[in-house]
Write a protein that holds these residues in place. Sequence first.
Motif, mmCIF file in Angstrom:
data_model
loop_
_atom_site.group_PDB
_atom_site.id
_atom_site.type_symbol
_atom_site.label_atom_id
_atom_site.label_comp_id
_atom_site.label_asym_id
_atom_site.label_seq_id
_atom_site.Cartn_x
_atom_site.Cartn_y
_atom_site.Cartn_z
ATOM 1 N N HIS A 1 0.861 -1.181 0.000
ATOM 2 C CA HIS A 1 0.000 0.000 0.000
ATOM 3 C C HIS A 1 0.898 1.231 0.000
ATOM 4 O O HIS A 1 1.882 1.280 0.735
ATOM 5 C CB HIS A 1 -0.867 0.055 1.266
ATOM 6 N N LEU B 1 -2.693 5.054 1.723
ATOM 7 C CA LEU B 1 -3.464 3.909 2.214
ATOM 8 C C LEU B 1 -2.822 3.327 3.478
ATOM 9 O O LEU B 1 -3.513 2.834 4.366
ATOM 10 C CB LEU B 1 -3.567 2.843 1.112
ATOM 11 N N LEU C 1 -4.808 3.025 7.189
ATOM 12 C CA LEU C 1 -4.897 1.888 8.122
ATOM 13 C C LEU C 1 -4.343 2.236 9.496
ATOM 14 O O LEU C 1 -4.786 1.683 10.503
ATOM 15 C CB LEU C 1 -4.152 0.672 7.556
ATOM 16 N N ALA C 2 -3.373 3.160 9.545
ATOM 17 C CA ALA C 2 -2.829 3.567 10.842
ATOM 18 C C ALA C 2 -3.904 4.247 11.677
ATOM 19 O O ALA C 2 -3.801 4.325 12.905
ATOM 20 C CB ALA C 2 -1.635 4.504 10.653
ATOM 21 N N GLY D 1 -6.732 3.116 12.249
ATOM 22 C CA GLY D 1 -7.661 2.132 12.792
ATOM 23 C C GLY D 1 -8.962 2.195 12.011
ATOM 24 O O GLY D 1 -8.986 2.642 10.865
ATOM 25 N N GLU D 2 -10.044 1.750 12.655
ATOM 26 C CA GLU D 2 -11.306 1.670 11.913
ATOM 27 C C GLU D 2 -11.804 3.050 11.481
ATOM 28 O O GLU D 2 -12.650 3.161 10.601
ATOM 29 C CB GLU D 2 -12.355 0.893 12.721
ATOM 30 N N VAL E 1 -6.683 -4.480 5.999
ATOM 31 C CA VAL E 1 -5.696 -4.978 6.973
ATOM 32 C C VAL E 1 -5.231 -6.377 6.569
ATOM 33 O O VAL E 1 -4.032 -6.668 6.560
ATOM 34 C CB VAL E 1 -6.284 -4.987 8.401
ATOM 35 N N ARG F 1 -2.959 -6.065 3.569
ATOM 36 C CA ARG F 1 -1.627 -5.591 3.964
ATOM 37 C C ARG F 1 -0.838 -6.704 4.653
ATOM 38 O O ARG F 1 0.341 -6.923 4.336
ATOM 39 C CB ARG F 1 -1.753 -4.390 4.911
ATOM 40 N N ASP F 2 -1.484 -7.413 5.567
ATOM 41 C CA ASP F 2 -0.776 -8.467 6.297
ATOM 42 C C ASP F 2 -0.288 -9.557 5.342
ATOM 43 O O ASP F 2 0.869 -9.974 5.412
ATOM 44 C CB ASP F 2 -1.671 -9.065 7.384
ATOM 45 N N GLY G 1 0.317 -9.217 2.223
ATOM 46 C CA GLY G 1 1.357 -8.636 1.376
ATOM 47 C C GLY G 1 2.690 -8.535 2.095
ATOM 48 O O GLY G 1 3.728 -8.919 1.561
#
Lengths: 329, 329
Positions: free
Chosen positions: A235, A239, A243-244, A246-247, A298, A301-302, A304
Amino acid sequence: MSGPVGTPGDVTTVACVGAGVIGGGWAAHFLARGYAVRAWDPGDGAAERLSRLVEAAWPALTELGLADGASPERLTATPTLAEAVEGAGFVQESAPESLPLKRTLLADIDAATPQGVVIASSTSGFPMTDMQTEASTPGRLVVGHPFNPPYLIPLVEVVGGQRTEPWAVEWASEFYRRVGKSVITMDRELPGFIANRLQEALWREALHMVANGEATVEQIDTAITDGPGLRWPVHGPCLTFHLAGGEGGMAHMLDHFGPSLQAPWTRLEAPELTRALRDDMVAGCASEAAGRTFAELVAERDRGVIAVQRALRPPAGDEDAGTAGEHGA
Amino acid sequence: MSGPVGTPGDVTTVACVGAGVIGGGWAAHFLARGYAVRAWDPGDGAAERLSRLVEAAWPALTELGLADGASPERLTATPTLAEAVEGAGFVQESAPESLPLKRTLLADIDAATPQGVVIASSTSGFPMTDMQTEASTPGRLVVGHPFNPPYLIPLVEVVGGQRTEPWAVEWASEFYRRVGKSVITMDRELPGFIANRLQEALWREALHMVANGEATVEQIDTAITDGPGLRWPVHGPCLTFHLAGGEGGMAHMLDHFGPSLQAPWTRLEAPELTRALRDDMVAGCASEAAGRTFAELVAERDRGVIAVQRALRPPAGDEDAGTAGEHGA
């Protein structure tokens, strides 16, 4: 002539002018995609250097998969510029980064190349407006800025100058996509384009830190390879920070970390975080997420980051480590 | 007490104070490495949120490989701070980024935690000197700055404040290495540490571009994911530019592109490229290359970039794409 001589699909031969690291990398890329390449470079030993560059790149290109008929044998180093551009359906200029040199060379290429053939410059940052001043038919001159090595990094930034005709920008963008590039077509000239502005800001901060004894070269490289650099092929920076948050995403991130923007975390001053800028960032991330939920992003990303780590650093003794990409990608 | 109560190898239980994205990520990491984790967060619904975070991370952690005995069942959310730190061999604080809050909270943690136990803060940028002002035994307070998500990104930056004792910085660095982290131990305080200064410079330039309508959020992200971002998990910015210099390396790169440093490629002004800075950069790259030749570094980069690309973007229909890492790593 106010339009292209053919479509991007008609091209069978590409001329590469300049055969240093970038020009040689372009030659390797076009060869791997099945084109004939005619290359010219006035430097001593340029033909041999070019052969070495293509030879060094070929195992990587073979690994990535060659187009039908692709062969390093389809490279011809020509003794003159005129012979290089003869019969070429596209010209890529990759001369040293000097404005007077680029101006003269692009005028020479323009004079030697049949009308309607697009000529692109690999310049790292000069605006085409400043480079096309001497050319007789500047309408077909564009910037096509690659990243090192051009045979592996997909990004090409395409932008015209004030005297470039819109069809040339469109034609070049389509041609680069056709040869497997990821193309950003810019609608305005900006020194350093987009990617170089971003990496140059980072680079200048790194130079300041070394100059002040605040960090070593090795600490700077480790900070990136083992930190944010692991996220960036997955990302981009926007992006990632979405994600940093949070929701709550980018909105929460800007509202929560907004004050840090004024902190002396870098020597680059931040823009004012106006409501309009905040809203543009939030809307841009929503658009880019394209319906993917926070949890989905998330997980993406994980997967990836794990795939990148396992691909680069397989655990010792784990001979199947390479297959992590299969599950993780 | 002027030293640690035990060695990093003696720790069996870690306390996580704060259970947001970062605190929860730390909890997941320590659980995966086989520790018992006791977590406290005063927020509403914190225990449920923490469970969700650990649950969401567990597939990734399982994929990466769990330590013997690792289990999400070893997580206990405690109703009070005192119960969280009871019996903990290490404390990781990950509260919201507010200086007054961090000051008070670190003093409270310090008061509740047995002497000789190291307490680390996940702060994104506050110097420990500014955060340890209220603590009775500030000598064991350090910064241990992770990257999101802490269970996947290896980097941790460790640095003490003026009242931190050297043993605590050493102890924390060793503990983090033991739990699988890549540790940069800094010998001085610097706002934003190293990695955040680098990514913050890039981020501010991105915000300026969006604020001025020069690039969209999506163009910025594509510029990184398809461009320099593909190189950065392989080689950091210094070694990347070392290769951009061709066989002349960083020396040629600085001598050739030195003038671009003064170009308006970003809003961040460059430092003066003194002879000393040039020589430091060249020597740093030589040291980091550690005897690897230009050709070897190029081959390493190419294998790495290909492995990253194939891991993240396997060609359609190529079911063995994931094995590229095996050859490419």
